[in-house]
Design an enzyme around this catalytic site. Structure first.
Site, mmCIF file in Angstrom:
data_model
loop_
_atom_site.group_PDB
_atom_site.id
_atom_site.type_symbol
_atom_site.label_atom_id
_atom_site.label_comp_id
_atom_site.label_asym_id
_atom_site.label_seq_id
_atom_site.Cartn_x
_atom_site.Cartn_y
_atom_site.Cartn_z
ATOM 1 N N ASP A 198 -4.918 -61.336 -33.829
ATOM 2 C CA ASP A 198 -5.525 -61.197 -35.149
ATOM 3 C C ASP A 198 -4.476 -61.083 -36.241
ATOM 4 O O ASP A 198 -4.812 -61.127 -37.431
ATOM 5 C CB ASP A 198 -6.444 -59.971 -35.173
ATOM 6 C CG ASP A 198 -7.564 -60.074 -34.148
ATOM 7 O OD1 ASP A 198 -7.981 -61.217 -33.861
ATOM 8 O OD2 ASP A 198 -7.997 -59.040 -33.611
ATOM 9 N N ASP B 67 -11.959 -68.368 -28.816
ATOM 10 C CA ASP B 67 -12.338 -66.956 -28.852
ATOM 11 C C ASP B 67 -13.841 -66.778 -28.688
ATOM 12 O O ASP B 67 -14.315 -65.978 -27.883
ATOM 13 C CB ASP B 67 -11.868 -66.345 -30.183
ATOM 14 C CG ASP B 67 -11.565 -64.864 -30.055
ATOM 15 O OD1 ASP B 67 -11.432 -64.385 -28.916
ATOM 16 O OD2 ASP B 67 -11.463 -64.185 -31.088
#
Length: 518
Positions: free
Chosen positions: A409, A349
């Site tokens: 998430d 990420d």
């Protein structure tokens, strides 16, 4: 085939960025009447005033017959001291702005027939432009031209919007509820599996009859993340083709997940079913009806996926079901695997958000470019929860505004929460200490994420906060209870014996108790 589909969907989950458009207002008047239209700008060029009164008024000149990639054929006196409207073309926004600036224009408006998005350029280009630059809808300009004619006066301003919105609380509730339910479901499935194994005395496989997959190989995790990196690069170069493939895959995967979730609830409440056989297949009326309903919901979403006002409800419903089913289906076998997977995804990420801008032509990260789509074509990857901002619930010039949260998430920390839930089952923890503490850590990590986002005014990569919060909390609990060795090793259905006794009774350590044999 199923594993390939899971990799594609799991890869797409991380392609969504928190980057949002910077919206503003174009106020057009002719002295008698006035209208306001939506524009999208980039404050890295020239910030706009916050109120209409503070905005400067300039004559608006129609130059939509050109894309203004160069100054050939344009008389400087025609644009000097005026706001100019040109069409989008093949050249960069910064090039258009520099040409307009050299001709003496005070403002550059770029009319677009495509979806509006934040105009960007290389960092070095921003300092060269000193006039406001914004995108507007071409149809809005045609409407204004028809209403006002040639005597148009323009003002540009960007009203201050409240950062704190109740939609954040709703998003937080969706996230923690999904993670908690997914973890609980995974633990319940593990308890049922252990009970069935104890009664039947048989050996379970790594892939159960319900389609659940247990990951126990670090090498497979590394290969999995490497494939995700390759998928992201392919999306960067072939977005216009692959986006529709991912939409189709998500439609089928989310319909299957919704079926699995509703079927489990109906089974839990004891909803009866009528079964019948067709050749060698055993079918039930409940399953057929439920499959039709779930597939219909997914198809409605596909058809109306760009309808903002209500389709977000279906997208969130399918997203919640997808996350729940993913957390129940993909099981990490031990804390070592959790650490490797979550750590690699965190590096993944950060790299593709913060490092890749140094290698791309326009200075935009690969992650952001894939999330927005090339040239903002309007098709977006369907891997976010969306909740309308309540403070902007009324009609907005630029359409409905949303708070968003990527599925990644929820799923990535959720896989650790699910492991903690299963570990509670293995040690017969009546208090579910690991599951409860990991859920609390996830909640605190989400609160910190939103707090940093509000304070900085920028979208945040939530895994930067969620991964450390959940991993450290789980490790601390295991260390304080003296169970780190078992928590680290976990279990593997290929090496445990068929009875699969609990690793440790609740409150026990590895030390022998009088009268027992270690």
């Amino acid at each position: 085939m199923e594993d390939s589909v899971r990799i594609v969907i799991f890869s797409a989950i991380f392609f969504v960025s928190g980057m949002n458009c910077q919206e503003a207002v174009l106020h057009i008047s002719d002295g008698n009447q006035q209208m306001e239209y939506c524009i999208v700008y980039n404050s890295s060029w020239t910030p706009l005033p916050q109120t209409l009164e503070a905005a400067a008024r300039y004559p608006l000149v129609n130059m939509t017959s050109t894309v203004l990639c160069d100054a050939s054929g344009i008389i400087p006196e025609a644009v000097s001291g005026k706001a100019v409207v040109v069409m989008r073309g093949d050249c960069d926004f910064s090039q258009k702005a520099e040409v307009a600036q050299s001709l003496g224009a005070t403002t550059l408006l770029i009319a677009s027939n495509k979806t509006l998005f934040t105009p960007s350029a290389n960092e070095s280009e921003y300092a060269k432009v000193h006039i406001p630059l914004a995108l507007m809808r071409y149809r809005d300009f045609l409407e204004a031209q028809q209403m006002f004619g040639k005597g148009m006066q323009a003002k540009l301003f960007s009203p201050v919007q409240s950062k704190i919105d109740p939609s954040i609380a709703v998003m937080l509730l969706i996230a923690i509820t999904t993670v908690a339910l997914g973890g609980y479901w995974s633990g319940a499935c593990e308890r049922n599996r252990l009970n069935a194994g104890a009664e039947g005395g048989g050996r379970s496989n790594s892939k159960t009859d319900s389609g659940e997959v247990f990951l126990y190989s670090p090498l497979k995790i590394i290969i999995f993340v490497a494939v995700m990196c390759g998928m992201l690069v392919l999306m960067y170069f072939f977005y216009n083709i692959l986006v529709y493939i991912i939409i189709a895959i998500f439609c089928l995967a989310s319909a299957t997940a919704l079926f699995s979730c509703i079927d489990a609830v109906m089974e839990k409440i004891g909803c009866g079913t009528v079964s019948f056989s067709v050749r060698s297949w055993n079918l039930s009326v409940r399953s057929i009806v439920l499959a039709g309903v779930c597939l219909s919901i997914a198809l409605v979403w596909v058809v109306y996926r760009n309808e903002d006002r209500w389709i977000w409800i279906l997208q969130d419903l399918l997203g919640i079901a997808f996350c729940l089913n993913f957390m129940k289906t993909i099981s990490l076998s031990n804390f070592k695997i959790c650490l490797i997977l979550l750590g690699l995804l965190l590096v993944y990420d950060v790299f593709f958000v913060f490092i890749t801008p140094f290698f791309t032509k326009n200075g935009v990260s690969i992650m952001v470019q894939v999330a927005l789509g090339p040239d903002a074509s309007g098709e977006k990857l369907p891997v976010v929860m969306r909740v309308p901002r309540f403070s902007a619930w009324a009609q907005n010039l630029c359409g409905m505004q949303f708070s968003i949260l990527g599925y990644g998430d929820i799923i990535v920390p959720g896989l650790l929460v699910a492991y903690c839930s299963r570990f509670d089952v293995w040690i017969n923890s009546r208090m579910k200490i690991y599951f409860t503490s990991c859920c609390i850590a996830y909640l605190l990590g989400m609160i910190v994420t939103f707090a940093v986002m509000l304070l900085s005014g920028m979208g945040q990569p939530a895994l930067l906060y969620l991964v450390p919060f959940t991993m450290i909390t789980s490790a601390v609990v295991a260390g304080c209870r003296g169970e780190m060795k078992q928590f680290w090793a976990g279990t593997s259905y290929e090496v445990l014996d068929s009875s699969r006794e609990p690793l440790l009774p609740e409150g026990r350590t590895e030390r022998c108790i009088d009268g027992e044999t270690c």
